[in-house]
Design an enzyme around this catalytic site. Structure first.
Site, PDB file in Angstrom:
ATOM      1  N   GLN A 296     -10.535  -3.915  -2.885  1.00 20.76           N
ATOM      2  CA  GLN A 296     -11.766  -3.366  -2.316  1.00 20.76           C
ATOM      3  C   GLN A 296     -12.968  -3.653  -3.210  1.00 20.76           C
ATOM      4  O   GLN A 296     -14.051  -4.027  -2.732  1.00 20.76           O
ATOM      5  CB  GLN A 296     -11.606  -1.841  -2.141  1.00 20.76           C
ATOM      6  CG  GLN A 296     -12.856  -1.164  -1.620  1.00 20.76           C
ATOM      7  CD  GLN A 296     -13.179  -1.574  -0.196  1.00 20.76           C
ATOM      8  OE1 GLN A 296     -12.318  -1.545   0.661  1.00 20.76           O
ATOM      9  NE2 GLN A 296     -14.415  -1.969   0.060  1.00 20.76           N
TER      10      GLN A 296
ATOM     11  N   HIS B  90      -7.687   0.717  -6.205  1.00 19.73           N
ATOM     12  CA  HIS B  90      -7.856  -0.116  -5.004  1.00 19.73           C
ATOM     13  C   HIS B  90      -8.650  -1.369  -5.394  1.00 19.73           C
ATOM     14  O   HIS B  90      -9.798  -1.556  -4.997  1.00 19.73           O
ATOM     15  CB  HIS B  90      -8.617   0.705  -3.950  1.00 19.73           C
ATOM     16  CG  HIS B  90      -8.575   0.131  -2.565  1.00 19.73           C
ATOM     17  ND1 HIS B  90      -7.805  -0.959  -2.224  1.00 19.73           N
ATOM     18  CD2 HIS B  90      -9.223   0.505  -1.421  1.00 19.73           C
ATOM     19  CE1 HIS B  90      -7.974  -1.223  -0.931  1.00 19.73           C
ATOM     20  NE2 HIS B  90      -8.832  -0.357  -0.427  1.00 19.73           N
TER      21      HIS B  90
ATOM     22  N   CYS C 267     -16.308   2.066   1.217  1.00 18.26           N
ATOM     23  CA  CYS C 267     -15.174   1.178   1.541  1.00 18.26           C
ATOM     24  C   CYS C 267     -14.698   1.351   2.976  1.00 18.26           C
ATOM     25  O   CYS C 267     -14.038   0.473   3.519  1.00 18.26           O
ATOM     26  CB  CYS C 267     -14.037   1.411   0.566  1.00 18.26           C
ATOM     27  SG  CYS C 267     -13.306   3.056   0.654  1.00 18.26           S
TER      28      CYS C 267
ATOM     29  N   ASP D 266     -17.202   7.669  -1.003  1.00 20.68           N
ATOM     30  CA  ASP D 266     -15.942   7.442  -0.280  1.00 20.68           C
ATOM     31  C   ASP D 266     -15.584   8.765   0.399  1.00 20.68           C
ATOM     32  O   ASP D 266     -16.211   9.799   0.145  1.00 20.68           O
ATOM     33  CB  ASP D 266     -14.854   7.012  -1.294  1.00 20.68           C
ATOM     34  CG  ASP D 266     -13.551   6.571  -0.633  1.00 20.68           C
ATOM     35  OD1 ASP D 266     -13.517   6.431   0.616  1.00 20.68           O
ATOM     36  OD2 ASP D 266     -12.565   6.368  -1.365  1.00 20.68           O
TER      37      ASP D 266
ATOM     38  N   ARG E  47     -14.062  -8.277   2.532  1.00 26.44           N
ATOM     39  CA  ARG E  47     -12.634  -8.090   2.231  1.00 26.44           C
ATOM     40  C   ARG E  47     -11.870  -9.371   2.579  1.00 26.44           C
ATOM     41  O   ARG E  47     -10.982  -9.790   1.844  1.00 26.44           O
ATOM     42  CB  ARG E  47     -12.048  -6.916   3.050  1.00 26.44           C
ATOM     43  CG  ARG E  47     -12.574  -5.529   2.688  1.00 26.44           C
ATOM     44  CD  ARG E  47     -12.174  -5.078   1.295  1.00 26.44           C
ATOM     45  NE  ARG E  47     -10.752  -5.117   1.038  1.00 26.44           N
ATOM     46  CZ  ARG E  47      -9.881  -4.163   1.374  1.00 26.44           C
ATOM     47  NH1 ARG E  47     -10.297  -3.068   1.973  1.00 26.44           N
ATOM     48  NH2 ARG E  47      -8.599  -4.273   1.078  1.00 26.44           N
TER      49      ARG E  47
ATOM     50  N   ARG F   6       0.882  -1.182   0.000  1.00 30.89           N
ATOM     51  CA  ARG F   6       0.000   0.000   0.000  1.00 30.89           C
ATOM     52  C   ARG F   6       0.912   1.221   0.000  1.00 30.89           C
ATOM     53  O   ARG F   6       1.703   1.405   0.925  1.00 30.89           O
ATOM     54  CB  ARG F   6      -0.914   0.021   1.232  1.00 30.89           C
ATOM     55  CG  ARG F   6      -1.636   1.350   1.390  1.00 30.89           C
ATOM     56  CD  ARG F   6      -2.697   1.358   2.457  1.00 30.89           C
ATOM     57  NE  ARG F   6      -3.879   0.642   2.033  1.00 30.89           N
ATOM     58  CZ  ARG F   6      -5.088   0.779   2.587  1.00 30.89           C
ATOM     59  NH1 ARG F   6      -5.262   1.625   3.598  1.00 30.89           N
ATOM     60  NH2 ARG F   6      -6.130   0.097   2.160  1.00 30.89           N
TER      61      ARG F   6
HETATM   62  N1   CP Z   1     -11.271   0.121   2.813  1.00 32.98           N
HETATM   63  C1   CP Z   1      -9.986   0.003   3.191  1.00 32.98           C
HETATM   64  O1   CP Z   1      -9.099  -0.267   2.393  1.00 32.98           O
HETATM   65  O2   CP Z   1      -9.779   0.214   4.510  1.00 32.98           O
HETATM   66  P1   CP Z   1      -8.376   0.385   5.228  1.00 32.98           P
HETATM   67  O3   CP Z   1      -7.797   1.693   4.774  1.00 32.98           O
HETATM   68  O4   CP Z   1      -8.716   0.383   6.678  1.00 32.98           O
HETATM   69  O5   CP Z   1      -7.482  -0.760   4.834  1.00 32.98           O
HETATM   70  N1  NVA Z   2      -9.924   6.831  -1.169  1.00 31.98           N
HETATM   71  C1  NVA Z   2      -9.497   6.439   0.154  1.00 31.98           C
HETATM   72  C2  NVA Z   2      -9.750   4.988   0.374  1.00 31.98           C
HETATM   73  C3  NVA Z   2      -9.376   4.479   1.733  1.00 31.98           C
HETATM   74  C4  NVA Z   2      -9.563   2.999   1.881  1.00 31.98           C
HETATM   75  C5  NVA Z   2      -8.015   6.770   0.309  1.00 31.98           C
HETATM   76  O1  NVA Z   2      -7.248   6.540  -0.645  1.00 31.98           O
HETATM   77  O2  NVA Z   2      -7.633   7.263   1.355  1.00 31.98           O
END
Ligand code: CP
Ligand code: NVA
Length: 304
Positions: free
Chosen positions: A134, A131, A261, A222, A289, A104
């Site tokens: 997700q 992502h 998400c 989101d 997930r 990530r």
């Molecule tokens: N939705 C999601 O990816 O959550 P986190 O940022 O908690 O991993």
């Molecule tokens: N769009 C958000 C998703 C978090 C899971 C981010 O990138 O922070």
């Protein structure tokens, strides 16, 4: 042979996506029945987080453990990567120790560089661009409630961000109609739109949330400010008219579900009435997930 990376839904065909989802549904049933097997015994997953995470981190860790494997988890700064070791060297070294890597990070290019140089599969745990893990959980949740997503209408309301990009790719692959409502300044990236249009996607990108939501089977939003976004205040101002609330949900199909998400900001992108109300499926979505991560790990490692 090139490892089976899981980087973007655009790299995967519809049959593979359906195969992953079907397997995730099977694993969910088995877990509920208390049936576990260890197809990934002696396999190791390394996870690197340059951004915070609750769901991705915990669901991957539980998934790998329940499949009989092991997990090593790092934040970006504790590895030598955090003080200048190259992505390429990191990829080659980790490949000598572990069987699969999840990253990530901010820059999508960094993820691509890791994948390019790794001898083992690399999984996208979220970048500023996409992502994909997700969206597998989202589709699984959708289909549990409303059946085959093919021909259904998905409304995305808010920032045209990483999650919206993966949704646009998935909707296109699986034959769902995708309607994005966002301020012009925060529209999804043109290359994602171009990719979808070139494949005949049913896709609308417009500024009117009511138009997007009219008759939709799922209403999705989101956070207004994603991790790493540079100008939170300006973004919040632009997105103020895009809150998902009861008034907006009234335009949706009568059986419509609400997805997010998470993490959510009640009172910003969504009201408590919607996210904690009867149409919301956000905690099933979070649970799913876990089941999709298992399917992704098994697929990357050639078990399914
Ligand atoms: N939705 C999601 O990816 O959550 P986190 O940022 O908690 O991993
Ligand atoms: N769009 C958000 C998703 C978090 C899971 C981010 O990138 O922070």
């Amino acid at each position: 042979m090139k490892p089976r990376h899981f980087i973007d839904l655009a790299d995967i065909d519809a049959a593979t996506l359906s195969h992953l989802l079907a397997h995730a549904a099977r694993l969910k049933k088995e877990r509920a029945a208390g049936e576990f097997s260890s197809p990934l015994s002696h396999k190791k997953l390394a996870m690197i987080f340059e951004k915070n995470s609750t769901r991705t981190r915990v669901s991957f860790e539980v998934a790998m453990t329940e499949l009989g494997g092991h997990v090593l988890s790092f934040n970006g700064s504790e590895l030598q990567l955090g003080r200048g070791e190259t992505v390429s060297d990191t990829a080659q070294v980790l490949s000598r120790y572990v069987d699969v890597i999840m990253l990530r990070c901010h820059s999508h290019e960094k993820l691509l560089e890791l994948a390019e140089n790794a001898a083992v599969p690399v999984i996208n745990g979220l970048t500023e661009y996409s992502h994909p893990c997700q969206i597998l959980a989202d589709i699984m949740t959708f289909e549990e409630n409303l059946g085959d997503i093919n021909g259904k209408v998905i409304a995305w309301v808010g920032d045209g961000n990483n999650v919206s990009h993966s949704w646009m790719q998935a909707a296109c692959l699986l034959g769902a109609e995708m309607r994005v409502a966002c301020p012009k300044e925060l529209a999804p990236l043109p290359d994602v739109e171009k990719w979808a249009r070139a494949r005949g996607a049913k896709l609308t990108i417009d500024t009117d949330p009511k138009k997007a939501v009219a008759g939709a089977h799922a209403v999705i939003t989101d956070t207004w400010v994603s991790m790493g976004d540079p100008d939170a205040e300006a973004q919040m101002r632009l997105l103020a008219p895009y809150q998902v609330n009861d008034q907006l949900m009234r335009y949706a199909h009568k059986d419509a579900i609400f997805l997010h998400c998470l993490p959510a900001h009640r009172g910003e992108e969504v009201t408590p009435e919607v996210i904690d109300g009867p149409q919301s499926r956000v905690f099933d979505e979070a649970e799913n997930r876990l089941h999709v991560q298992k399917a992704i790990l098994l697929w990357c490692l050639g078990v399914i």
